[in-house]
Design a protein around this motif. Structure first.
Motif, PDB file in Angstrom:
ATOM      1  N   LEU A   1      -3.388  -7.426  13.406  1.00 46.76           N
ATOM      2  CA  LEU A   1      -3.384  -6.050  13.900  1.00 46.76           C
ATOM      3  C   LEU A   1      -4.384  -5.183  13.140  1.00 46.76           C
ATOM      4  O   LEU A   1      -5.190  -4.460  13.749  1.00 46.76           O
ATOM      5  CB  LEU A   1      -1.981  -5.461  13.787  1.00 46.76           C
TER       6      LEU A   1
ATOM      7  N   GLY B   1      -7.967  -6.595  13.694  1.00 50.53           N
ATOM      8  CA  GLY B   1      -8.409  -6.305  15.058  1.00 50.53           C
ATOM      9  C   GLY B   1      -8.758  -4.840  15.262  1.00 50.53           C
ATOM     10  O   GLY B   1      -9.737  -4.512  15.940  1.00 50.53           O
ATOM     11  N   ALA B   2      -7.960  -3.953  14.663  1.00 51.93           N
ATOM     12  CA  ALA B   2      -8.236  -2.515  14.782  1.00 51.93           C
ATOM     13  C   ALA B   2      -9.569  -2.160  14.128  1.00 51.93           C
ATOM     14  O   ALA B   2     -10.384  -1.413  14.707  1.00 51.93           O
ATOM     15  CB  ALA B   2      -7.103  -1.716  14.147  1.00 51.93           C
TER      16      ALA B   2
ATOM     17  N   LEU C   1       0.694  -0.046  13.926  1.00 55.73           N
ATOM     18  CA  LEU C   1       1.540  -1.230  14.065  1.00 55.73           C
ATOM     19  C   LEU C   1       1.316  -2.204  12.911  1.00 55.73           C
ATOM     20  O   LEU C   1       2.268  -2.826  12.416  1.00 55.73           O
ATOM     21  CB  LEU C   1       1.252  -1.920  15.401  1.00 55.73           C
ATOM     22  N   GLY C   2       0.053  -2.356  12.487  1.00 58.63           N
ATOM     23  CA  GLY C   2      -0.241  -3.239  11.366  1.00 58.63           C
ATOM     24  C   GLY C   2       0.404  -2.762  10.078  1.00 58.63           C
ATOM     25  O   GLY C   2       0.940  -3.566   9.302  1.00 58.63           O
TER      26      GLY C   2
ATOM     27  N   THR D   1      -3.388   2.951  17.311  1.00 57.45           N
ATOM     28  CA  THR D   1      -2.130   2.257  17.590  1.00 57.45           C
ATOM     29  C   THR D   1      -2.047   0.931  16.846  1.00 57.45           C
ATOM     30  O   THR D   1      -1.014   0.602  16.243  1.00 57.45           O
ATOM     31  CB  THR D   1      -1.985   2.011  19.110  1.00 57.45           C
ATOM     32  N   LEU D   2      -3.134   0.158  16.870  1.00 63.22           N
ATOM     33  CA  LEU D   2      -3.143  -1.125  16.179  1.00 63.22           C
ATOM     34  C   LEU D   2      -2.981  -0.958  14.669  1.00 63.22           C
ATOM     35  O   LEU D   2      -2.265  -1.727  14.021  1.00 63.22           O
ATOM     36  CB  LEU D   2      -4.437  -1.875  16.493  1.00 63.22           C
TER      37      LEU D   2
ATOM     38  N   THR E   1       0.453  -8.684  10.671  1.00 61.79           N
ATOM     39  CA  THR E   1      -0.233  -7.650   9.885  1.00 61.79           C
ATOM     40  C   THR E   1      -1.742  -7.870   9.814  1.00 61.79           C
ATOM     41  O   THR E   1      -2.517  -6.959  10.127  1.00 61.79           O
ATOM     42  CB  THR E   1       0.369  -7.594   8.466  1.00 61.79           C
TER      43      THR E   1
ATOM     44  N   LEU F   1      -6.525   3.185  20.892  1.00 62.16           N
ATOM     45  CA  LEU F   1      -6.139   1.795  20.692  1.00 62.16           C
ATOM     46  C   LEU F   1      -6.262   1.391  19.227  1.00 62.16           C
ATOM     47  O   LEU F   1      -5.386   0.710  18.679  1.00 62.16           O
ATOM     48  CB  LEU F   1      -7.003   0.885  21.565  1.00 62.16           C
ATOM     49  N   VAL F   2      -7.354   1.822  18.585  1.00 63.85           N
ATOM     50  CA  VAL F   2      -7.547   1.525  17.162  1.00 63.85           C
ATOM     51  C   VAL F   2      -6.418   2.131  16.333  1.00 63.85           C
ATOM     52  O   VAL F   2      -5.839   1.479  15.447  1.00 63.85           O
ATOM     53  CB  VAL F   2      -8.913   2.043  16.683  1.00 63.85           C
TER      54      VAL F   2
END
Length: 214
Positions: free
Chosen positions: A66, A69-70, A47-48, A43-44, A63, A40-41
Motif C-alpha cells: 500500500l 504503491g502510493a 490504509l498503509g 487513500t493508499l 503495509t 487515490l495516493v
C-alpha cells in the motif's frame, strides 16, 4: 507479481502521455490525470499506515504494498505532469525528495518480498507437517546409542556378528526432512507441528543410512 506490476506501469506511462498529448488540450488532460491521482495516493497511504499500526488487517504484504504503491503512483504522476507541462524538471530540493521517495519504494518492494517469502515458508512447512508420508523413510544405523525417546521411533540393538562390529544400533520410524551439505535433518514419522523434534545428523563414517518408501 511485482515484476508484472512494474511492466504494466512501464508500458502505461508512455501510452498515457502519448495519448494525452495527441488529443485536443493535451496538456490540460495530463494535468487532470495527475491531479486525479491525489485522492487515490492519499487513500493508499492512509490504509498503509493503518495496516502498519495493525488497526486494519491487510495481510503480511499489505503495509509495504500500500505504501510503496502510493509513493510509486505519486512519483509517476509528478513525472507525467512535468513532461506534460514542459516545465524544467525538478528543482534541487525536489530531486532530493524524489530520491528519498524512490529509496522508500525500493525498500517497500524488498519488505513485501521478504514478508511473502516468510509467509510462503511457513505455509510450506505446515503443509509438509500434514503430509509427512511424502518424505523418504530412513533406516539409520549408528555406532553409538542416540537415546531417541520419540513417538514412532524404534531403537533396535544390532547383533554383534563379529568382534569389533562398527554399527551397533538401528533406528526406524524416521523421515528425511532435508539435507544441506554434509548434514541431514531427520524427523520422526509421527512429527507434529507443535511438539515435533528434529535430529541434525552429520553424514560421516559413524552412521549408515538407507532410504525406502513407506
Amino acid at each position: 507479481m511485482l515484476l508484472s506490476g512494474v511492466l504494466v506501469v512501464a508500458l502505461a506511462f508512455p501510452l498515457a502521455y502519448g495519448a494525452a498529448r495527441r488529443g485536443t488540450g493535451g496538456a490540460g488532460v495530463l494535468r487532470w490525470m495527475c491531479f486525479s491521482a491525489v485522492p487515490l495516493v492519499t487513500t493508499l497511504l492512509v490504509l498503509g499506515m493503518l495496516a502498519g499500526f495493525e488497526t486494519i488487517d491487510a495481510g503480511p504484504m499489505g503495509t509495504p504494498v500500500l505504501i510503496g504503491g502510493a509513493l510509486l503512483l505519486a512519483l509517476l504522476a509528478r513525472l507525467l505532469y512535468v513532461r506534460g507541462s514542459g516545465a524544467t524538471f525538478a528543482a534541487a530540493g525536489e530531486r532530493t525528495a524524489l530520491g528519498v521517495t524512490t529509496a522508500i519504494i525500493a525498500l517497500c518492494a524488498y519488505w513485501a518480498v521478504g514478508n511473502y517469502a516468510q509467509e510462503k515458508g511457513q505455509a510450506d512447512a505446515e503443509l509438509l507437517s500434514h503430509n509427512l508420508h511424502l518424505r523418504p523413510a530412513v533406516l539409520l544405523d549408528t555406532s553409538e546409542r542416540l537415546s531417541l525417546a520419540w513417538p514412532g521411533v524404534r531403537e533396535t540393538p544390532l547383533p554383534e556378528a563379529e568382534a569389533g562390529a562398527h554399527f551397533r544400533y538401528r533406528y526406524e520410524g524416521l523421515r528425511l526432512l532435508a539435507q544441506s551439505g554434509n548434514r541431514m535433518f531427520l524427523i520422526p514419522r509421527r512429527w507434529t507441528w507443535d511438539t515435533g523434534n528434529v535430529l541434525v545428523l552429520p553424514v560421516d563414517a559413524g552412521v549408515r543410512v538407507a532410504f525406502h518408501a513407506g
